[in-house]
Design a protein around this motif. Structure first.
Motif, short mmCIF file in Angstrom:
data_model
loop_
_atom_site.label_atom_id
_atom_site.label_comp_id
_atom_site.label_asym_id
_atom_site.label_seq_id
_atom_site.Cartn_x
_atom_site.Cartn_y
_atom_site.Cartn_z
N GLY A 66 -61.58 0.42 -107.20
CA GLY A 66 -61.42 1.78 -106.70
C GLY A 66 -60.05 2.35 -106.92
N MET A 69 -59.64 6.24 -107.63
CA MET A 69 -59.83 7.14 -106.50
C MET A 69 -58.91 6.83 -105.33
SD MET A 69 -63.99 7.63 -106.49
CE MET A 69 -64.37 5.86 -106.46
N THR A 103 -56.82 1.64 -101.64
CA THR A 103 -58.15 1.95 -102.16
C THR A 103 -59.19 1.56 -101.12
OG1 THR A 103 -58.79 -0.17 -103.17
CG2 THR A 103 -57.23 1.19 -104.40
N LYS A 104 -60.44 1.84 -101.42
CA LYS A 104 -61.52 1.51 -100.48
C LYS A 104 -61.68 0.01 -100.33
CE LYS A 104 -64.87 2.25 -104.21
NZ LYS A 104 -66.00 3.09 -104.68
N GLU A 148 -75.73 2.87 -115.03
CA GLU A 148 -74.91 3.80 -114.23
C GLU A 148 -73.57 3.17 -113.88
OE1 GLU A 148 -76.32 6.85 -113.85
OE2 GLU A 148 -77.90 5.90 -115.05
N MET A 151 -66.85 4.21 -111.91
CA MET A 151 -66.09 4.06 -110.68
C MET A 151 -66.95 3.90 -109.44
SD MET A 151 -62.74 6.52 -110.96
CE MET A 151 -63.66 8.04 -111.13
N ASP A 152 -68.16 4.48 -109.42
CA ASP A 152 -68.93 4.49 -108.18
C ASP A 152 -70.15 3.58 -108.25
OD1 ASP A 152 -69.29 5.27 -105.54
OD2 ASP A 152 -70.63 6.91 -106.08
N GLU A 154 -70.68 1.02 -106.51
CA GLU A 154 -71.08 0.70 -105.14
C GLU A 154 -72.05 1.75 -104.61
OE1 GLU A 154 -67.95 0.80 -106.14
OE2 GLU A 154 -67.05 -1.17 -105.77
N GLY A 155 -71.80 3.02 -104.97
CA GLY A 155 -72.71 4.09 -104.56
C GLY A 155 -74.08 3.96 -105.19
N GLU A 158 -75.97 1.37 -103.32
CA GLU A 158 -76.39 1.83 -101.99
C GLU A 158 -77.51 2.86 -102.05
OE1 GLU A 158 -74.47 3.94 -97.98
OE2 GLU A 158 -73.20 3.48 -99.71
N HIS A 159 -77.40 3.81 -102.98
CA HIS A 159 -78.33 4.95 -102.97
C HIS A 159 -79.47 4.85 -103.99
CE1 HIS A 159 -75.65 6.92 -100.18
NE2 HIS A 159 -74.64 6.81 -101.03
#
Length: 407
Positions: A66, A69, A103-104, A148, A151-152, A154-155, A158-159
């Motif tokens: 991360g 961001m 970072t996260k 996909e 950077m995301d 993790e998203g 989750e989604h």
């Protein structure tokens, strides 16, 4: 619950070191170089710009994801930036080096940036995700991939978890058919299959030969020419393989690791930091994991995994307790010992001496069973020190919860 993977001892390396390792195994990467000072940054960024596509990316080197961001405590935003000139490379390096990046994955304490890595910013067509992990459920390595990447990721997990696919690798290794299956899942065309399958095969060979527990390439990109290239890399390695992976273990950066874990290893203690408030001192990895799980079942979170193993003596107990109690988040201490090789009486005497000398404010709950347990319990009861002996593991966990709720 705390799974076995949560206490699997491993370490990772910086991205610039990971890129060197990728190149060693013949994987495709972009031109790049690492810098520790602004002067080095200007020189390295000029080299990358001239040898590459005419622009480069600077990335802060910390053991956390991360970065792009993230934000610096100085107020500067982002640990990843595009540079078009060497002067921009120097400017961004001056903003990052010696500063703390949050970072996260780092938590609010962040991590100090000591190095930056410059890499060519060649045009890419797609960002993908490829990793290899040891999966106990599958009984071996598993490729985890997604179209996909970036950077995301993790998203995505989750989604839209349906966009992440798993490919277990059998005992015979990664064959061409399995490599093609993975490449097609990543939507590479027929013209790209040979090159991409080659990259996946080299990646798996590297995973096995380096005793890695994780290889994560995010992003694994498709270039405009249809080739697969590793744009970022994260590794974890099995600590138990140090005897045959000296070159890799020499890459270890102690500044990026938990100092308690490093100190514990020097004394033959298996210690892993966890994000809770219950300090644990246990003998045996299985019992230590069971202790963590039982605490979790009553709503408590362990502050650590600590397996003292056999050969307990005063010095080892003092070292272990000092390490656990050095964590300011610890509110209650749970000592859970089943004495087989371990002599409970010796441990009890060490605990009493520690309490009298160190006078910790943290309450101690102690469960002792096995060799000389009766003598140990008598020692604790007659000591006059503030220790709460219990008769079983279940009672011990409930006592810990009772004390924790009073604090």
């Amino acid at each position: 619950m705390i799974s076995t993977s949560a206490v699997f001892r491993s370490f990772n390396i910086h991205e610039y070191q990971a890129k060197d390792l990728l190149r060693k195994f013949g994987l495709k990467t972009l031109v790049g170089g690492v810098a520790e000072t602004a002067d080095e940054a200007e020189k390295i960024s000029r080299m990358v710009v001239e040898e590459g596509s005419g622009k480069c990316v600077i990335k802060a080197q910390i053991h956390a994801g991360g970065r792009g961001m993230g934000h610096f405590k100085s107020g500067f935003k982002g640990g990843v930036h595009l540079c078009k000139t060497s002067k921009e490379g120097r400017y961004f390096a001056e903003k990052m080096l010696g500063e703390t990046l949050v970072t996260k994955q780092t938590g609010e304490e962040g991590k100090l940036v000591r190095k930056v890595y410059f890499e060519d910013a060649a045009a890419i067509k797609r960002e993908l995700y490829v990793s290899i992990l040891l999966d106990r459920g599958a009984g071996g390595p598993v490729f985890i991939v997604s179209t996909e990447g970036g950077m995301d990721i993790e998203g995505v997990a989750e989604h839209t978890p349906e966009l992440i696919w798993k490919f277990p690798v059998g005992p015979d290794g990664l064959n061409r058919a399995k490599a093609e299956e993975i490449a097609r899942a990543l939507k590479f065309g027929e013209a790209s299959l040979d090159q991409v399958c080659g990259e996946l095969t080299k990646m798996y060979e590297m995973f096995v030969k380096t005793d890695a527990t994780q290889v994560e390439i995010n992003p694994f990109a498709e270039t405009e020419a249809g080739e697969g290239v590793c744009l970022d890399a994260k590794f974890n390695f099995d600590d138990g393989a140090e005897f045959r992976q000296k070159e890799i273990f020499d890459m270890r950066d102690p500044e990026e690791e938990d100092m308690r874990e490093l100190e514990a290893a020097k004394h033959g203690l298996n210690y892993v930091s966890l994000p809770g408030t219950i300090g644990c001192l246990v003998n045996g990895a299985g019992l230590a994991m069971a202790t963590c799980d039982m605490l979790s079942l009553v709503g408590l979170v362990p502050a650590n995994f600590l397996d003292t193993s056999g050969g307990i003596n005063h010095e080892k107990i003092y070292t272990a307790l000092d390490l656990v109690l050095s964590d300011e988040h610890v509110k209650v201490m749970f000592v859970n010992i089943f004495g087989g090789i371990v002599n409970c009486r010796i441990l009890a005497e060490a605990l009493v001496d520690f309490m009298k000398e160190r006078k910790p404010k943290t309450p101690f709950v102690v469960r002792l069973e096995g060799t000389e347990a009766d003598a140990a319990k008598k020692c604790l009861k007659e000591s006059g020190v503030p220790i709460f002996p219990v008769n079983g593991m279940h009672d011990g966990v409930l006592k810990v919860k009772e004390l924790h709720e009073k604090l």
